[in-house]
Design a protein around this motif. Structure first.
Motif, PDB file in Angstrom:
ATOM      1  N   SER A  32       0.836  -1.203   0.000  1.00  0.00           N
ATOM      2  CA  SER A  32       0.000   0.000   0.000  1.00  0.00           C
ATOM      3  C   SER A  32       0.866   1.247   0.000  1.00  0.00           C
ATOM      4  O   SER A  32       0.544   2.254  -0.640  1.00  0.00           O
ATOM      5  CB  SER A  32      -0.908   0.024   1.227  1.00  0.00           C
ATOM      6  N   TRP A  36      -4.468  -3.454  -4.020  1.00  0.00           N
ATOM      7  CA  TRP A  36      -3.448  -2.783  -4.838  1.00  0.00           C
ATOM      8  C   TRP A  36      -2.875  -3.741  -5.881  1.00  0.00           C
ATOM      9  O   TRP A  36      -2.658  -3.364  -7.027  1.00  0.00           O
ATOM     10  CB  TRP A  36      -2.329  -2.265  -3.942  1.00  0.00           C
ATOM     11  N   TYR A  94      -3.957   7.014  -3.372  1.00  0.00           N
ATOM     12  CA  TYR A  94      -4.647   6.331  -4.465  1.00  0.00           C
ATOM     13  C   TYR A  94      -5.710   7.286  -4.999  1.00  0.00           C
ATOM     14  O   TYR A  94      -6.717   7.529  -4.365  1.00  0.00           O
ATOM     15  CB  TYR A  94      -5.276   5.041  -3.928  1.00  0.00           C
ATOM     16  N   SER A  97       3.736   6.304  -1.779  1.00  0.00           N
ATOM     17  CA  SER A  97       2.747   5.376  -2.332  1.00  0.00           C
ATOM     18  C   SER A  97       3.133   4.945  -3.737  1.00  0.00           C
ATOM     19  O   SER A  97       3.856   5.671  -4.431  1.00  0.00           O
ATOM     20  CB  SER A  97       1.359   6.041  -2.369  1.00  0.00           C
ATOM     21  N   ASP A 141      -2.195   3.531  -9.528  1.00  0.00           N
ATOM     22  CA  ASP A 141      -3.427   4.209  -9.907  1.00  0.00           C
ATOM     23  C   ASP A 141      -3.286   4.837 -11.303  1.00  0.00           C
ATOM     24  O   ASP A 141      -4.198   4.764 -12.125  1.00  0.00           O
ATOM     25  CB  ASP A 141      -3.827   5.269  -8.878  1.00  0.00           C
TER      26      ASP A 141
END
Length: 454
Positions: free
Chosen positions: A83, A107, A413, A434, A438
């Motif tokens: 994550s 994810w 995200y 992160s 996305d």
């Protein structure tokens, strides 16, 4: 019109002068008019100096390469996508990294979709290899708890100790194995489930690998059987259903959950080819009236933007496998309802692309697509969470969020974030980074559908 404007200027001038009576306002109306214009323009001039998020102006294909490279360097653990990672610095200057695995099933399923579509578009063997690794990572997440068919959020074990400090995530749902060397994220929710099923679906559909398909079929069958055997719940190691893993017929459940469990069984039956899974789907859809619930999926008053991403993830999966005319009409009606009444102003490329692709008669369909492609082109490469304030950005349409390069949404995200947020304050005790799955997901979706060629 000019006479009216000058009249109102005189009235405002007299009012302000009478109110303040200072030297600044002891000026002729003509000078006051100039002062007023400068005062009104100043915020816009100031806002124009705001610095957009880093990397927004890089061409989309180059962004995809950047995100791929960083993801494998920082977040890829044998195909399982973390994550995030958090980098701490001690008083002596030493640093250590803690992995976030609370949403790894979700994810990884997102990243797997991206790599499968990348392979479908380019036939790049690297994409196929990446996809196969992540598909097998998802399979491990159905096995690592030792309870057959129980999907977990993610895990850490001794094999990662050379990269990370092994410590449980900050969650009451982390299970430490008796030997103390494996940390497993329990309490998997419906988002983990739909993410994993999506990843398995795209791997079966787009990767020409019979051995992998057989492994996926076994894993998906175990997940579906687990749900059926435990009265349509995801039952955790403690023998209780997970918090957001209850789909039991006869209980009051969210309309969104009803829709998503239908997607899970419809897609799952496509993967396994087993009649019992097809029968479970129609039992829920018809006998238990989940089809009616699906028509009004999502709580329109909900502020949980992650629900929207899950719902739209359901559409890009179910429309590929559902060949029943009436059921397709129900899902199309659901998509249109959520789009029209809730999300069309959210300006998210992922949602826009799906709405444009499946809703043929959108009144502003070309604008919907234009916004999605523009957002892909302006998507920032900055994924390090840092303090930023775009609240003074001169938003020309108050019903729409800032452009994506002036939209912090905590750099996490983007498709689950509240896009109307303009301020993010970074926690001071660590650096959080992160992954860019996305962007990869929406970029390769646009490439695969032929809406973007760059």
């Amino acid at each position: 019109m000019i006479r009216t404007f000058l009249c109102w200027n005189q009235i405002l001038y007299n009012f302000v002068r009478r109110l303040f009576g200072n030297r600044i306002l002891k000026m002729r109306p003509s000078k006051f008019f100039l002062f007023l214009i400068i005062a009104l323009a100043l915020p816009s001039l100031t806002c124009a100096a705001l610095t957009p998020m880093e990397g927004w102006d890089i061409p989309p294909a180059e962004k995809a390469q950047i995100f791929e490279k960083k993801l494998h360097e920082l977040h890829d653990v044998n195909g399982m996508i973390l994550s995030d990672i958090r980098i701490y610095t001690g008083q002596d200057g030493s640093t250590w990294t803690v992995p976030g695995y609370d949403d790894s099933a979700y994810w990884t399923g997102n990243y797997l979709l991206a790599e499968c579509l990348r392979y479908a578009v380019t036939k790049d063997p690297e994409a196929k290899e990446n996809a196969a690794r992540s598909a097998r990572a998802l399979i491990r997440l159905t096995q690592v708890s030792s309870k057959p068919g129980l999907l977990v959020r993610g895990y850490m074990d001794a094999s990662m100790s050379d990269r990370f400090r092994l410590t449980p995530n900050h969650s009451e749902y982390t299970y430490v194995t008796p030997d103390g060397i494996k940390y497993i994220g329990l309490d998997a929710s419906v988002d983990q489930l739909i993410g994993a099923i999506q990843g398995f679906h795209y791997a079966c559909r787009y990767l020409d690998d019979d051995a992998l398909r057989a492994e996926i079929k076994t894993a998906v069958a175990s997940v579906l059987d687990h749900i059926i055997e435990h009265n349509y719940t995801m039952e955790d190691l403690d023998g209780k259903p997970t918090t957001w893993g209850v789909f039991t017929p006869g209980r009051t459940i969210e309309t969104l959950h009803a829709f998503l469990i239908l997607v899970v069984f419809r897609v799952g039956a496509y993967i396994t080819g087993e009649k019992r899974h097809e029968d479970a789907y129609w039992y829920l859809y018809s006998d238990m009236k989940y089809g009616k619930k699906a028509r009004i999926a999502n709580m329109l008053a909900s502020l949980n933007r992650s629900d929207d991403a899950m719902e739209f993830m359901g559409y890009i999966n179910v429309f590929q496998v559902e060949d029943n005319h009436e059921a397709r009409k129900v899902y199309l009606s659901s998509l249109r309802r959520t789009w029209d009444k809730k999300v069309k102003t959210h300006d998210k490329a992922f949602l826009n692309l799906i709405a444009y692709h499946y809703l043929e008669d959108l009144p502003d369909n070309e604008e919907v697509l234009r916004q999605a492609i523009e957002q892909i082109r302006n998507f920032p490469t900055m994924k390090e969470h840092h303090t930023v304030d775009y609240s003074s950005y001169p938003r020309h349409n108050p019903k729409l969020p800032n452009p994506i390069q002036f939209r912090p949404v905590d750099c996490g995200y983007y498709w689950t974030a509240d896009t109307f947020e303009t301020v993010y304050v970074k926690p001071p005790e660590y650096l959080q980074i992160s992954p860019g799955h996305d962007f990869l997901m929406v970029y390769w979706l646009a490439r695969h559908w032929g809406y973007l060629n760059e």
